[in-house]
Write a protein that holds these residues in place. Structure first.
Motif, PDB file in Angstrom:
ATOM      1  N   PRO A 260       0.837  -1.210   0.000  1.00 56.97           N
ATOM      2  CA  PRO A 260       0.000   0.000   0.000  1.00 56.97           C
ATOM      3  C   PRO A 260       0.868   1.256   0.000  1.00 56.97           C
ATOM      4  CG  PRO A 260      -0.670  -1.540   1.730  1.00 56.97           C
ATOM      5  CD  PRO A 260       0.662  -1.995   1.225  1.00 56.97           C
ATOM      6  N   THR A 261       0.823   1.987  -1.091  1.00 54.57           N
ATOM      7  CA  THR A 261       1.576   3.237  -1.213  1.00 54.57           C
ATOM      8  C   THR A 261       0.663   4.279  -1.828  1.00 54.57           C
ATOM      9  OG1 THR A 261       2.422   2.517  -3.358  1.00 54.57           O
ATOM     10  CG2 THR A 261       3.833   2.139  -1.456  1.00 54.57           C
ATOM     11  N   GLU A 262       1.115   5.515  -1.826  1.00 54.40           N
ATOM     12  CA  GLU A 262       0.303   6.586  -2.387  1.00 54.40           C
ATOM     13  C   GLU A 262       0.365   6.555  -3.900  1.00 54.40           C
ATOM     14  OE1 GLU A 262      -1.710   8.677  -0.755  1.00 54.40           O
ATOM     15  OE2 GLU A 262      -1.201   7.542   1.048  1.00 54.40           O
ATOM     16  N   GLY A 263      -0.780   6.724  -4.514  1.00 49.34           N
ATOM     17  CA  GLY A 263      -0.817   6.984  -5.948  1.00 49.34           C
ATOM     18  C   GLY A 263      -0.883   5.754  -6.827  1.00 49.34           C
ATOM     19  N   PHE A 264      -1.212   6.019  -8.069  1.00 49.34           N
ATOM     20  CA  PHE A 264      -1.376   5.008  -9.112  1.00 49.34           C
ATOM     21  C   PHE A 264      -0.312   5.282 -10.163  1.00 49.34           C
ATOM     22  CE2 PHE A 264      -3.868   3.923 -13.119  1.00 49.34           C
ATOM     23  CZ  PHE A 264      -3.643   2.561 -13.021  1.00 49.34           C
ATOM     24  N   LYS A 265       0.707   4.421 -10.204  1.00 48.78           N
ATOM     25  CA  LYS A 265       1.865   4.670 -11.073  1.00 48.78           C
ATOM     26  C   LYS A 265       2.200   3.428 -11.900  1.00 48.78           C
ATOM     27  CE  LYS A 265       3.692   7.931  -7.667  1.00 48.78           C
ATOM     28  NZ  LYS A 265       4.757   8.205  -6.669  1.00 48.78           N
ATOM     29  N   PRO A 266       1.295   3.033 -12.798  1.00 49.74           N
ATOM     30  CA  PRO A 266       1.583   1.867 -13.638  1.00 49.74           C
ATOM     31  C   PRO A 266       2.699   2.160 -14.627  1.00 49.74           C
ATOM     32  CG  PRO A 266      -0.377   2.984 -14.428  1.00 49.74           C
ATOM     33  CD  PRO A 266       0.019   3.682 -13.163  1.00 49.74           C
ATOM     34  N   ARG A 267       3.475   1.127 -14.939  1.00 54.46           N
ATOM     35  CA  ARG A 267       4.568   1.282 -15.894  1.00 54.46           C
ATOM     36  C   ARG A 267       4.370   0.306 -17.058  1.00 54.46           C
ATOM     37  NH1 ARG A 267       7.754   1.647 -10.784  1.00 54.46           N
ATOM     38  NH2 ARG A 267       8.251  -0.563 -10.909  1.00 54.46           N
ATOM     39  N   CYS A 268       4.782   0.724 -18.241  1.00 56.01           N
ATOM     40  CA  CYS A 268       4.610  -0.118 -19.426  1.00 56.01           C
ATOM     41  C   CYS A 268       5.232  -1.485 -19.223  1.00 56.01           C
ATOM     42  CB  CYS A 268       5.219   0.559 -20.653  1.00 56.01           C
ATOM     43  SG  CYS A 268       4.426   2.116 -21.097  1.00 56.01           S
ATOM     44  N   GLY A 269       6.392  -1.514 -18.572  1.00 56.80           N
ATOM     45  CA  GLY A 269       7.097  -2.768 -18.374  1.00 56.80           C
ATOM     46  C   GLY A 269       6.418  -3.733 -17.426  1.00 56.80           C
ATOM     47  N   ASP A 270       5.415  -3.272 -16.692  1.00 59.12           N
ATOM     48  CA  ASP A 270       4.698  -4.129 -15.740  1.00 59.12           C
ATOM     49  C   ASP A 270       3.727  -5.081 -16.427  1.00 59.12           C
ATOM     50  OD1 ASP A 270       5.898  -2.757 -13.645  1.00 59.12           O
ATOM     51  OD2 ASP A 270       4.183  -1.427 -13.333  1.00 59.12           O
ATOM     52  N   LEU A 271       3.345  -4.759 -17.671  1.00 60.91           N
ATOM     53  CA  LEU A 271       2.153  -5.343 -18.283  1.00 60.91           C
ATOM     54  C   LEU A 271       2.167  -6.863 -18.298  1.00 60.91           C
ATOM     55  CD1 LEU A 271      -0.507  -4.613 -19.665  1.00 60.91           C
ATOM     56  CD2 LEU A 271       0.706  -4.643 -21.856  1.00 60.91           C
ATOM     57  N   TYR A 272       3.284  -7.456 -18.672  1.00 64.02           N
ATOM     58  CA  TYR A 272       3.349  -8.914 -18.755  1.00 64.02           C
ATOM     59  C   TYR A 272       4.221  -9.505 -17.650  1.00 64.02           C
ATOM     60  CZ  TYR A 272       0.960  -8.318 -23.185  1.00 64.02           C
ATOM     61  OH  TYR A 272       0.029  -7.992 -24.138  1.00 64.02           O
ATOM     62  N   LYS A 273       4.181  -8.873 -16.490  1.00 65.66           N
ATOM     63  CA  LYS A 273       4.903  -9.380 -15.322  1.00 65.66           C
ATOM     64  C   LYS A 273       3.967  -9.601 -14.138  1.00 65.66           C
ATOM     65  CE  LYS A 273       9.398  -7.494 -16.600  1.00 65.66           C
ATOM     66  NZ  LYS A 273      10.528  -6.611 -16.228  1.00 65.66           N
ATOM     67  N   ASP A 274       2.679  -9.676 -14.409  1.00 67.47           N
ATOM     68  CA  ASP A 274       1.671  -9.919 -13.367  1.00 67.47           C
ATOM     69  C   ASP A 274       1.740  -8.896 -12.246  1.00 67.47           C
ATOM     70  OD1 ASP A 274      -0.568 -11.294 -12.573  1.00 67.47           O
ATOM     71  OD2 ASP A 274       0.361 -13.252 -12.674  1.00 67.47           O
ATOM     72  N   VAL A 275       2.008  -7.653 -12.627  1.00 75.30           N
ATOM     73  CA  VAL A 275       1.910  -6.533 -11.695  1.00 75.30           C
ATOM     74  C   VAL A 275       0.549  -5.895 -11.916  1.00 75.30           C
ATOM     75  CG1 VAL A 275       2.827  -4.288 -11.026  1.00 75.30           C
ATOM     76  CG2 VAL A 275       4.389  -6.124 -11.656  1.00 75.30           C
ATOM     77  N   LEU A 276      -0.218  -5.762 -10.874  1.00 78.28           N
ATOM     78  CA  LEU A 276      -1.568  -5.234 -10.982  1.00 78.28           C
ATOM     79  C   LEU A 276      -1.838  -4.285  -9.832  1.00 78.28           C
ATOM     80  CD1 LEU A 276      -4.154  -7.797  -9.628  1.00 78.28           C
ATOM     81  CD2 LEU A 276      -1.700  -8.266  -9.572  1.00 78.28           C
ATOM     82  N   TYR A 277      -2.938  -3.583  -9.929  1.00 81.38           N
ATOM     83  CA  TYR A 277      -3.392  -2.712  -8.844  1.00 81.38           C
ATOM     84  C   TYR A 277      -4.729  -3.218  -8.331  1.00 81.38           C
ATOM     85  CZ  TYR A 277       0.255   0.764  -9.591  1.00 81.38           C
ATOM     86  OH  TYR A 277       1.469   1.403  -9.680  1.00 81.38           O
ATOM     87  N   TYR A 278      -4.770  -3.530  -7.050  1.00 84.41           N
ATOM     88  CA  TYR A 278      -6.052  -3.728  -6.383  1.00 84.41           C
ATOM     89  C   TYR A 278      -6.558  -2.367  -5.915  1.00 84.41           C
ATOM     90  CZ  TYR A 278      -5.127  -8.760  -6.197  1.00 84.41           C
ATOM     91  OH  TYR A 278      -4.880 -10.062  -6.538  1.00 84.41           O
ATOM     92  N   VAL A 279      -7.816  -2.305  -5.564  1.00 83.71           N
ATOM     93  CA  VAL A 279      -8.389  -1.109  -4.956  1.00 83.71           C
ATOM     94  C   VAL A 279      -8.803  -1.498  -3.547  1.00 83.71           C
ATOM     95  CG1 VAL A 279     -10.194   0.644  -5.101  1.00 83.71           C
ATOM     96  CG2 VAL A 279      -9.164  -0.258  -7.202  1.00 83.71           C
ATOM     97  N   ASP A 280      -8.233  -0.812  -2.543  1.00 84.86           N
ATOM     98  CA  ASP A 280      -8.457  -1.247  -1.166  1.00 84.86           C
ATOM     99  C   ASP A 280      -9.804  -0.766  -0.641  1.00 84.86           C
ATOM    100  OD1 ASP A 280      -8.234   1.377  -0.152  1.00 84.86           O
ATOM    101  OD2 ASP A 280      -6.179   1.110   0.547  1.00 84.86           O
ATOM    102  N   ALA A 281     -10.076  -1.101   0.608  1.00 79.57           N
ATOM    103  CA  ALA A 281     -11.383  -0.794   1.200  1.00 79.57           C
ATOM    104  C   ALA A 281     -11.678   0.689   1.241  1.00 79.57           C
ATOM    105  CB  ALA A 281     -11.448  -1.379   2.616  1.00 79.57           C
ATOM    106  N   TYR A 282     -10.638   1.522   1.215  1.00 79.45           N
ATOM    107  CA  TYR A 282     -10.812   2.969   1.212  1.00 79.45           C
ATOM    108  C   TYR A 282     -10.859   3.547  -0.199  1.00 79.45           C
ATOM    109  CZ  TYR A 282      -9.649   2.742   6.191  1.00 79.45           C
ATOM    110  OH  TYR A 282      -9.630   2.444   7.541  1.00 79.45           O
ATOM    111  N   GLY A 283     -10.802   2.683  -1.208  1.00 79.41           N
ATOM    112  CA  GLY A 283     -10.823   3.143  -2.586  1.00 79.41           C
ATOM    113  C   GLY A 283      -9.471   3.562  -3.129  1.00 79.41           C
ATOM    114  N   LYS A 284      -8.384   3.221  -2.399  1.00 79.23           N
ATOM    115  CA  LYS A 284      -7.038   3.610  -2.835  1.00 79.23           C
ATOM    116  C   LYS A 284      -6.376   2.459  -3.600  1.00 79.23           C
ATOM    117  CE  LYS A 284      -6.179   6.810   0.993  1.00 79.23           C
ATOM    118  NZ  LYS A 284      -5.313   7.113   2.177  1.00 79.23           N
ATOM    119  N   PRO A 285      -5.586   2.791  -4.646  1.00 77.89           N
ATOM    120  CA  PRO A 285      -4.901   1.741  -5.399  1.00 77.89           C
ATOM    121  C   PRO A 285      -3.772   1.119  -4.587  1.00 77.89           C
ATOM    122  CG  PRO A 285      -4.253   3.904  -6.207  1.00 77.89           C
ATOM    123  CD  PRO A 285      -5.335   4.136  -5.201  1.00 77.89           C
ATOM    124  N   VAL A 286      -3.598  -0.180  -4.741  1.00 75.78           N
ATOM    125  CA  VAL A 286      -2.549  -0.911  -4.036  1.00 75.78           C
ATOM    126  C   VAL A 286      -1.700  -1.638  -5.080  1.00 75.78           C
ATOM    127  CG1 VAL A 286      -2.016  -2.712  -2.344  1.00 75.78           C
ATOM    128  CG2 VAL A 286      -4.034  -1.254  -2.028  1.00 75.78           C
TER     129      VAL A 286
END
Length: 479
Positions: A260-286
């Motif tokens: 759990p960190t601040e902000g939504f910072k997806p990177r192009c290189g993440d796409l095929y490395k099973d890096v994803l963002y969940y949305v936590d109970a407070y609506g924040k990206p994880v």
């Protein structure tokens, strides 16, 4: 045991289903489980919702005779939806393990944008099968157009089970944001995919996971009902409420790593490395990563058990064996599960003597392999972080895995979670908030102390470990 306000929780896993009773101060006082597997319905692979609901009703009725049950919360795996017409299922609950036609998947991306375009908005990588609820809705539209037009309500699995037990309907953000393509993280609302497929128009009002939906009589109990919560987020919630910088390793069939960190910072290189963002109970990206570690563990454990006629899980850590494997650079490489994990072009293979030499060496190699996979998954979401790594779930009982992981992170504390029911606790926490008319961050944090134990760093040679990782990357990256 009499408690003033007991809380009932269902923790619904893919195979194992748990029923838990918590006291009002969030202490587990009862637990039982059953196994309910997937079934085939008209050629489709489905979750057996009828058996689930029947079992859940029986457990609630029995509990009402033993405890003063005052609230209910349900947590389940994600990527699973119920398609309703006039309150009843129009289709069975289709499993996320159902395969779909390549041409339908390709048509989806032509209509809604490339995997990268969608990833940069929803934090969802391209997954196979129906591990993506948005693609499931599209697949129904393409394959069963008449049924698609008749569907007037869509519920995620925690909310569907809640509805079937209590008649309360709701939506909530942890399920909507669980690799679905339906939630726009940038806008904090429905995505263009959801709007085009009319998922937003066919979904109930969105509630907080701790909001009370109302009360229902069940046996001798009068239950305050909550909306339900996605299981990885249920596991995460108690740790978020406790605060601090941490990485949660939730280990089971899927090993899910969440930072759990601040902000939504997806990177192009993440796409095929099973890096994803969940949305936590407070609506924040994880920011999160995952691989199917429990599945891989079971596969190789069965081979060891069959080959050597032993129960491998009884084998204890031997650092000398670990060092021998590191020196030899014997390996297992990923690839059992196509299109998942951090090395998606890798082919599964066993390299070297260790896996064939003895049960002890084979089991140490297996757990070193899983720790190395975990190392790369964690490094993608928390590069250079010195946060504590908290291991929760099945692998928290595995001293070889824990020692290997601790060696791989010399600057981080690796903690073993002694409390076995963090997912159930997260759901119970939501129910307690409903009872107390409060929010999770207002609860007494003392109730959420789960007794982690720090894992000692084993005596392994740092140079051998570094060279081992380099060899692993080379082998796992080759086609």
């Amino acid at each position: 045991m009499f408690v003033e306000k007991a809380i009932a929780v269902f923790d619904i896993g893919k195979s194992n289903k748990k029923f838990l009773i918590f006291s009002e101060d969030l202490k587990p006082i009862y637990s039982e489980s059953t196994r309910i597997d997937e079934i085939r319905v008209n050629g489709l692979l489905c979750d057996d919702s009828e058996s689930m609901i029947s079992w859940m009703r029986t457990k609630l009725m029995e509990a009402s005779k033993k405890w003063n049950v005052r609230a209910l919360a349900i947590t389940t795996f994600g990527a699973t939806i119920a398609n309703l017409k006039k309150g009843a299922l129009r289709l069975p609950i289709i499993s996320y393990n159902q395969n779909i036609e390549d041409q339908i998947r390709e048509k989806f991306y032509v209509e809604f944008g490339s995997p990268l375009q969608l990833y940069m908005v929803t934090g969802t990588p391209p997954y196979g099968q129906l591990l993506n609820a948005g693609i499931q809705v599209f697949w129904i539209r393409e394959k069963f157009p008449e049924i698609f037009d008749e569907i007037d309500e869509i519920l995620f699995l925690p909310q569907y089970l809640t509805y079937m037990l209590t008649n309360f309907r709701a939506s909530e953000v942890t399920s909507l944001g669980c690799h679905t393509y339906l939630y726009d993280i940038i806008k904090s609302g429905w995505s263009s995919v959801a709007q085009s497929l009319k998922v937003d128009a066919r979904s109930p009002e969105i509630f907080n996971v701790w909001d009370p939906l109302g009360e229902v009589k069940f046996g001798f109990s009068k239950l305050l009902v909550t909306p339900g919560i996605h299981d990885s987020n249920a596991c995460l919630l108690p740790y978020i409420v406790r605060g601090g910088d941490f990485i949660l390793a939730s280990t089971g069939t899927w090993c899910v790593f969440m930072h759990p960190t601040e902000g939504f910072k997806p990177r192009c290189g993440d796409l095929y490395k099973d890096v994803l963002y969940y949305v936590d109970a407070y609506g924040k990206p994880v920011r999160s990563s995952r691989f199917k570690g429990g599945f891989e563990y079971d596969h190789y454990r069965k081979i060891i058990e069959s080959r050597f006629s032993v129960k491998p899980e009884n084998i204890r850590l031997d650092v000398d064996v670990l060092n021998k494997i590191l020196r030899r650079k014997d390996l297992i490489t990923p690839g059992l599960v196509e299109g998942s994990g951090q090395f998606q072009s890798s082919k599964a293979k066993i390299i070297g003597e260790s896996f064939h030499a003895s049960a002890k060496e084979a089991y140490h190699l297996l757990n070193l392999y899983l720790a190395v996979e975990s190392f790369f998954a964690i490094s993608l979401i928390a590069e250079k972080s010195k946060a504590d790594i908290i291991v929760q779930g099945g692998f928290a009982k595995n001293d070889i895995y824990l020692a290997s992981l601790s060696a791989l992170f010399p600057k981080n504390r690796v903690l073993k979670a002694a409390f076995p029911e963090a997912t159930g606790l997260g759901a119970a926490l939501c129910a307690k908030c409903a009872l107390e008319e409060t929010k999770p961050n207002k609860l007494d944090k003392e109730m959420l102390l789960m007794g982690e134990e720090e894992i000692r760093k084993p005596s392994v040679d740092a140079d051998n470990l570094r060279e081992y990782l380099e060899t692993f990357v080379k082998e796992a990256s080759s086609r």
